[in-house]
Design a protein around this motif. Structure first.
Motif, PDB file in Angstrom:
ATOM      1  N   ASP A  94      34.690  15.915  -8.959  1.00 11.24           N
ATOM      2  CA  ASP A  94      34.213  14.988  -9.975  1.00 11.24           C
ATOM      3  C   ASP A  94      32.969  15.504 -10.670  1.00 11.24           C
ATOM      4  O   ASP A  94      32.598  15.021 -11.743  1.00 11.24           O
ATOM      5  N   LEU A  95      32.295  16.462 -10.043  1.00 14.82           N
ATOM      6  CA  LEU A  95      31.051  16.973 -10.608  1.00 14.82           C
ATOM      7  C   LEU A  95      30.967  18.458 -10.309  1.00 14.82           C
ATOM      8  O   LEU A  95      31.145  18.873  -9.171  1.00 14.82           O
ATOM      9  N   VAL A  96      30.724  19.249 -11.339  1.00 16.09           N
ATOM     10  CA  VAL A  96      30.606  20.691 -11.135  1.00 16.09           C
ATOM     11  C   VAL A  96      29.359  21.182 -11.850  1.00 16.09           C
ATOM     12  O   VAL A  96      28.815  20.489 -12.721  1.00 16.09           O
ATOM     13  N   VAL A  97      28.889  22.369 -11.488  1.00 10.72           N
ATOM     14  CA  VAL A  97      27.624  22.862 -12.037  1.00 10.72           C
ATOM     15  C   VAL A  97      27.756  24.297 -12.553  1.00 10.72           C
ATOM     16  O   VAL A  97      27.251  25.232 -11.925  1.00 10.72           O
ATOM     17  N   PRO A  98      28.422  24.473 -13.670  1.00 14.41           N
ATOM     18  CA  PRO A  98      28.604  25.815 -14.208  1.00 14.41           C
ATOM     19  C   PRO A  98      27.346  26.349 -14.890  1.00 14.41           C
ATOM     20  O   PRO A  98      26.484  25.584 -15.321  1.00 14.41           O
ATOM     21  N   SER A  99      27.277  27.682 -15.017  1.00 12.30           N
ATOM     22  CA  SER A  99      26.172  28.285 -15.746  1.00 12.30           C
ATOM     23  C   SER A  99      26.444  28.206 -17.233  1.00 12.30           C
ATOM     24  O   SER A  99      27.543  27.892 -17.672  1.00 12.30           O
ATOM     25  N   ASP A 100      25.409  28.587 -17.988  1.00  5.70           N
ATOM     26  CA  ASP A 100      25.466  28.466 -19.439  1.00  5.70           C
ATOM     27  C   ASP A 100      26.742  29.009 -20.080  1.00  5.70           C
ATOM     28  O   ASP A 100      27.481  28.265 -20.739  1.00  5.70           O
ATOM     29  N   TYR A 101      27.041  30.303 -19.849  1.00  4.55           N
ATOM     30  CA  TYR A 101      28.197  30.877 -20.546  1.00  4.55           C
ATOM     31  C   TYR A 101      29.504  30.267 -20.062  1.00  4.55           C
ATOM     32  O   TYR A 101      30.476  30.167 -20.809  1.00  4.55           O
ATOM     33  N   MET A 102      29.503  29.804 -18.836  1.00  2.00           N
ATOM     34  CA  MET A 102      30.724  29.221 -18.294  1.00  2.00           C
ATOM     35  C   MET A 102      30.967  27.845 -18.892  1.00  2.00           C
ATOM     36  O   MET A 102      32.115  27.429 -19.047  1.00  2.00           O
ATOM     37  N   VAL A 103      29.897  27.141 -19.263  1.00  2.00           N
ATOM     38  CA  VAL A 103      30.094  25.833 -19.894  1.00  2.00           C
ATOM     39  C   VAL A 103      30.919  26.016 -21.159  1.00  2.00           C
ATOM     40  O   VAL A 103      31.871  25.278 -21.423  1.00  2.00           O
ATOM     41  N   LYS A 104      30.541  27.051 -21.916  1.00  2.00           N
ATOM     42  CA  LYS A 104      31.261  27.291 -23.176  1.00  2.00           C
ATOM     43  C   LYS A 104      32.737  27.551 -22.905  1.00  2.00           C
ATOM     44  O   LYS A 104      33.620  27.042 -23.603  1.00  2.00           O
ATOM     45  N   ILE A 105      33.002  28.326 -21.872  1.00  3.42           N
ATOM     46  CA  ILE A 105      34.390  28.639 -21.527  1.00  3.42           C
ATOM     47  C   ILE A 105      35.135  27.391 -21.090  1.00  3.42           C
ATOM     48  O   ILE A 105      36.268  27.147 -21.506  1.00  3.42           O
ATOM     49  N   LEU A 106      34.472  26.568 -20.281  1.00  4.28           N
ATOM     50  CA  LEU A 106      35.140  25.363 -19.795  1.00  4.28           C
ATOM     51  C   LEU A 106      35.447  24.409 -20.939  1.00  4.28           C
ATOM     52  O   LEU A 106      36.471  23.725 -20.944  1.00  4.28           O
ATOM     53  N   ILE A 107      34.544  24.377 -21.908  1.00  6.74           N
ATOM     54  CA  ILE A 107      34.803  23.519 -23.065  1.00  6.74           C
ATOM     55  C   ILE A 107      36.021  24.046 -23.811  1.00  6.74           C
ATOM     56  O   ILE A 107      36.931  23.287 -24.158  1.00  6.74           O
ATOM     57  N   ALA A 108      36.025  25.374 -24.018  1.00  9.90           N
ATOM     58  CA  ALA A 108      37.131  25.974 -24.776  1.00  9.90           C
ATOM     59  C   ALA A 108      38.452  25.784 -24.055  1.00  9.90           C
ATOM     60  O   ALA A 108      39.488  25.566 -24.673  1.00  9.90           O
ATOM     61  N   GLU A 109      38.424  25.840 -22.750  1.00  9.11           N
ATOM     62  CA  GLU A 109      39.659  25.688 -21.986  1.00  9.11           C
ATOM     63  C   GLU A 109      39.963  24.231 -21.674  1.00  9.11           C
ATOM     64  O   GLU A 109      40.905  23.925 -20.955  1.00  9.11           O
ATOM     65  N   LYS A 110      39.144  23.340 -22.222  1.00  5.73           N
ATOM     66  CA  LYS A 110      39.345  21.911 -22.072  1.00  5.73           C
ATOM     67  C   LYS A 110      39.403  21.484 -20.612  1.00  5.73           C
ATOM     68  O   LYS A 110      40.274  20.721 -20.202  1.00  5.73           O
ATOM     69  N   LEU A 111      38.468  21.992 -19.842  1.00  7.40           N
ATOM     70  CA  LEU A 111      38.470  21.647 -18.428  1.00  7.40           C
ATOM     71  C   LEU A 111      37.392  20.646 -18.063  1.00  7.40           C
ATOM     72  O   LEU A 111      37.395  20.108 -16.961  1.00  7.40           O
ATOM     73  N   ILE A 112      36.441  20.411 -18.973  1.00  6.99           N
ATOM     74  CA  ILE A 112      35.420  19.392 -18.701  1.00  6.99           C
ATOM     75  C   ILE A 112      35.440  18.347 -19.805  1.00  6.99           C
ATOM     76  O   ILE A 112      35.838  18.612 -20.924  1.00  6.99           O
ATOM     77  N   GLN A 113      35.009  17.149 -19.421  1.00  9.44           N
ATOM     78  CA  GLN A 113      35.110  16.067 -20.384  1.00  9.44           C
ATOM     79  C   GLN A 113      33.768  15.770 -21.047  1.00  9.44           C
ATOM     80  O   GLN A 113      32.709  16.029 -20.477  1.00  9.44           O
ATOM     81  N   PRO A 114      33.804  15.223 -22.253  1.00  6.96           N
ATOM     82  CA  PRO A 114      32.563  14.860 -22.946  1.00  6.96           C
ATOM     83  C   PRO A 114      31.812  13.809 -22.138  1.00  6.96           C
ATOM     84  O   PRO A 114      32.432  12.945 -21.498  1.00  6.96           O
TER      85      PRO A 114
END
Lengths: 362, 297, 299
Positions: A94-114
């Protein structure tokens, strides 16, 4: 003794201590959860996936006691491991803590929610210097958790004052240098020492950096991303490329001998951020937890326990002075100004990987 | 577990006859120096095996947190260990996984080893090749493949996905070790048994099984060892709360080797030593007069 | 002695069915998925790049791009180094393990066998990582080994033991020992000593007996051990990272990097499958060879 009786005896004798061991561990591990479950049938669960040693157990326990939510937490040691789990679609966090560049990737891959900022009143506690970054404009998907720098730890008794990346490329330090075993960070060090950006994609520049690193290799004792601080502290190397938090800890134990510096050419500024995966089943509890850890006192407790800098303003009043005043952990603005974030460099990653392989293979 | 003390009427039957106690070679003076040499070699090897272990145990009492130097004796880490829910949970998970995987993999692996050794069936070649895959394919590929696969079939990650993964790749190890044991197995014993009226199941239980048991045990030990220390595959397929000990240790090591990790390893070591000692005790034949008599034959 | 004719019959199938189900479903199937991925291309963020025209992709041979890349000279040198390292590790392991397994299986009193065997295995029930860190403690500049050598007066300056090929070799051999000892033990344990006696009686001296009687009889164990040590040695990477200072790149590191850092699963899988194919071919060749010589097929 007949074979049959021997076998039964053997199995029982072996099974008994084993079963005892299991129950001993099991009882202890389940006791806290059992209590929570009994106390609150409907408060639900929260599954946290976070970097190791990023969250003191006391903070979680207090949250669980306060809200009755049963909190599970697991750790990972690399952004890519996190990505792999989320990409599979069957990890239940339910909660994850990615680093900066990984946030961008997760957004692009639609793996995290707004993130619904309306549900997070404590956002007001966050330091605006760390908000609205390029990898997540307006913090639609993530909020800063910890931030820091990647610089050089060094033996000041032996080397005097070090203020440049060149210390890690200096033949005088042959065999006494440690570099992170991280492709982006090592290339980052080379690129910065050449006055370039960390996120350079120009093949010609990358080749120059690669050549510099190939020359450096024979000076390097070891590449290590985990134990760099201890290796420096143990005296196996005199210059150690590493993350500020761990180095700050060993420096604090030997302040006359060791020091940390963010080189004058600049360095990596990294930031780890909290996000909620798209498939989170307990998003509401995640929001409650986020609000909780953004409260000043709670955040201070986290920082005091872990020695990394957070982006929380009210917390500063309760953070231990040794940590707050340690410029390795809380660097002043001028130092932050010469750092930059690592960003995903897209397809240039393959070229970089090729060079990295060449460097390691020679 | 000893083979049945049967004597064979055929003195030079070249294959796995029930082993008689080794009488003659030992009494020959000419081979004593070789035996001594082997003994010393083994002792050195054991030392080699145990020096890191002794260091590990020693440092669990180290006052200092870092692996830098010896700072003084303390039992603090053991106390902290028992308050550390995370480690305890990890130990419990690891034990569950290792025991389950060992039991299932040993049974399944022995079965397939028997089939491969003695029977011919369709798909035998493919089965043999498939059994080598877990050993050949790098763990990271296995892990990535499994987690992708679980995603595709939408099986939620948990402790049981770890168990499944372990059973899957452990079967091969058992199969190989038992297969080696079965090679050259003298069928005449089994034929003798059936001639005497024993059914196939009985023959298996009372003739075949005791003879291959050392192989099965060796295979089971191997698999338990592999499972309890597996990091890569487990880290890929573990679900919420399914952190096993290697994963936990790995994450703790990242932040500097806390002696707590050494402490838990030491305790696990103690547990296994106790288990082995018990097994050893049971090995001692409670009717010593009989075995001694057999030796004097 | 050639094995007796394998039996046919339906009874084989219940024996192999569990293996087929478990291995097939939780191993082969996931690997097939990976195989398909190995023909793909790395997507920008590490997934897979969507392929517009599948037909053209296949017919043009593009789908083999990863395989083509993997045989470039840079990578070939890495494979060669890994192979070499695995061979040396296996040979050393065999040389060290055989006498030890022999001692436990043949010479040691029967009642100590299980204990001795257990003592071999026990160290490996501790965490592999901790054991490796322990070796770092022993081999580092101010570590145990150097301290001992200096104290005993054998050397003046500390030796550079850690982060070298030497330390990697120690770590590898150390980690693989039980995988060699256990199969050897299983095979030696059933050695019929009367045959050795017979050899002696017929005039053979000890080395002759060893090489012409013992070794052939325990060949199944030797082969099993070699397989169990050689193959994982090729793909290992943790030891060369920790004890070797991550200064060399072996096949294991290469694949690891593709998956964990470069996020290039297709390329990583391609390399892994090539490695698999090569090893399978070696095993197959060995099987053919033994079959031809009329010996029992051990695989």
């Amino acid at each position: 003794m007949t074979t049959a009786r021997f076998r039964t005896r053997a199995l029982t004798a072996l099974a008994l201590p084993l079963a005892l061991a299991l129950t001993a561990c099991g009882k202890k591990a389940e006791a806290p959860q059992a209590e929570d479950a009994a106390a609150t049938k409907n408060a639900g669960k929260l599954n946290i996936y976070i970097w190791s040693a990023y969250l003191p157990k006391e903070v979680i326990d207090k949250f669980a006691a306060q809200t009755g939510i049963q909190v599970n937490f697991d750790t990972y040691d690399s952004n890519e491991a996190l990505l792999e789990k989320l990409q599979s679609g069957v990890a239940d966090y339910d909660l994850v803590v990615p680093s900066d560049y990984m946030v961008k990737i997760l957004i692009a891959e639609k793996l995290i929610q707004p993130l619904d900022h309306g549900k997070l009143p404590n956002i007001a506690n966050l330091d605006p210097r760390f908000l609205d970054k390029k990898f997540d404009p307006r913090n639609q998907y993530s909020l800063p958790y910890f931030w820091g720098t990647t610089g050089l730890g060094y033996n000041k008794q032996k080397l005097g004052t070090v203020d440049s990346w060149e210390a890690a490329f200096d033949p005088k330090n042959k065999g006494r240098i440690l570099m992170l075993d991280d492709m982006r960070e090592v290339f980052g060090a080379a690129l910065k020492s050449m006055g370039k950006s960390l996120n350079e994609t120009d093949p010609a520049v990358l080749k120059q950096a690669a050549d510099k690193l190939k020359k450096q290799k024979r000076l390097v004792a070891t590449y290590n991303s985990g134990d760099f601080a201890n290796i420096l502290a143990a005296g196996d190397v005199d210059v150690a490329h590493g993350y500020n938090g761990q180095i700050a800890e060993v420096v604090a134990n030997a302040p006359d001998k060791l020091a940390y510096v963010v080189p004058k050419e600049g360095a990596t500024l990294w930031m780890d951020n909290v996000c909620i995966p798209v498939k989170a089943r307990n998003a509401e509890n995640a929001y409650r937890f986020l609000n909780y850890i953004m409260e000043g006192p709670v955040n201070a407790e986290i920082v005091n326990g872990v020695s990394y800098a957070s982006a929380n303003v009210p917390a500063r009043q309760l953070i231990r002075p040794e940590i707050l005043n340690d410029i390795s952990i809380y660097p002043p603005d001028e130092i932050i100004a010469r750092c930059e974030f690592l960003e995903d460099i897209g397809d240039a990653t393959t070229l970089l990987d090729q060079y990295w392989t060449e460097i390691k293979a020679q | 577990m000893r083979a049945p003390e049967a004597t064979s009427t055929v003195d030079f039957a070249p294959r796995a006859i029930a082993r008689l106690p080794p009488a003659s070679p030992r009494q020959r003076g000419s081979v004593t120096w070789e035996r001594r040499l082997l003994g010393w070699h083994s002792l050195l090897c054991y030392l080699f095996l145990y020096v890191p272990i002794l260091i590990l145990i020693l440092y669990s009492f180290n006052r200092s947190k870092q692996t830098a130097g010896w700072d003084g004796f303390t039992l603090d880490w053991y106390g902290r260990l028992f308050a550390n829910d995370l480690i305890l949970r990890a130990v419990k998970n690891s034990l569950i996984v290792a025991v389950s995987a060992t039991i299932f993999a040993t049974i399944i692996g022995t079965m397939v080893a028997l089939a491969l050794a003695r029977r011919s069936f369709r798909g035998k070649g493919a089965t043999q090749s498939a059994l080598y895959l877990p050993i050949i394919i790098p763990e990271i590929v296995i892990g990535a493949a499994l987690v992708t696969f679980f995603g595709v079939i939408e099986l939620r990650l948990s402790l049981w996905t770890v168990v499944l993964a372990h059973i899957a790749f452990c079967i091969s190890y058992v199969a190989i070790v038992v297969r080696a044991r079965l090679a050259g197995f003298d069928r005449s014993l089994e034929e003798a048994a059936s001639d005497l009226g024993a059914g196939p199941l009985d023959t298996f239980r009372r003739v075949t099984l005791p003879i291959i048991l050392p192989g099965i045990i060796a295979g089971a030990l191997l698999v338990f060892t592999i499972s309890i220390d597996d990091y890569v595959v487990s880290s890929f397929v573990a679900g919420v709360g399914a952190t096993t000990l290697p994963i936990q240790i790995y994450s703790m090591l990242k932040v500097g080797v806390t002696p707590e990790v050494n402490a838990v390893s030491t305790l696990l070591l103690l547990l296994t030593v106790v288990l082995i000692a018990i097994a050893q005790r049971l090995q001692q034949d409670p009717t010593p007069s009989l075995s001694k008599g057999a030796r004097k034959k | 002695m050639p094995e007796e004719t394998p039996r046919r019959g339906w009874a084989s199938y219940p024996l192999v069915l569990p293996t087929w189900v478990v291995l097939g479903f939780f191993f082969v199937l996931p690997l097939v998925i990976m195989l398909i991925i190995s023909f793909g291309q790395r997507g920008t963020y590490g997934g897979l790049k969507a392929i517009e025209d599948l037909g053209a992709y296949v017919t043009s041979g593009d789908f083999l791009a990863n395989y083509k890349r993997s045989i470039e000279p840079l990578y070939l040198s890495i494979y060669w180094r890994s192979l070499w390292m695995a061979v040396v590790t296996t040979v050393l392991c065999l040389a060290i393990s055989y006498p030890m397994a022999y001692y436990i299986a043949v010479i040691a009193p029967a009642k100590w066998k299980n204990l001795l065997l257990g003592l071999v295995v026990i160290p490996f029930w501790t965490s592999f990582l901790i054991r490796t860190y322990a070796w770092m403690l022993i081999l580092r500049t101010e570590g145990l080994a150097n301290s001992l050598l200096q104290w005993s007066g054998l050397i003046d300056q500390p030796l550079n033991l850690l982060y070298t090929d030497f330390s990697v070799m120690i770590g590898l051999v150390y980690g693989e020992l039980p995988f060699m000892i256990l199969p050897l033990y299983a095979s030696l344990e059933k050695l019929d000593l009367k045959l050795l006696e017979a050899g002696n009686d017929l005039g053979a001296n000890s080395p002759q007996t060893f090489f012409r009687v013992t070794v052939p009889l325990t060949m199944p164990g030797i082969v099993a051990g070699v397989i169990l040590v050689f193959i994982p040695s090729i793909g290992q990477f943790v030891i060369s990272d920790l004890l070797g200072g991550a200064k060399s790149i072996l096949v294991g590191n290469l694949i690891q990097n593709q998956f964990a850092v470069a996020r290039n699963k297709p390329f990583g899988s391609a390399i892994a499958f090539e490695l698999t194919a090569v090893v399978l071919m070696l095993l197959f060749a060995y099987a053919m060879y033994t079959k031809k010589k009329g010996q029992e097929v051990l695989l």
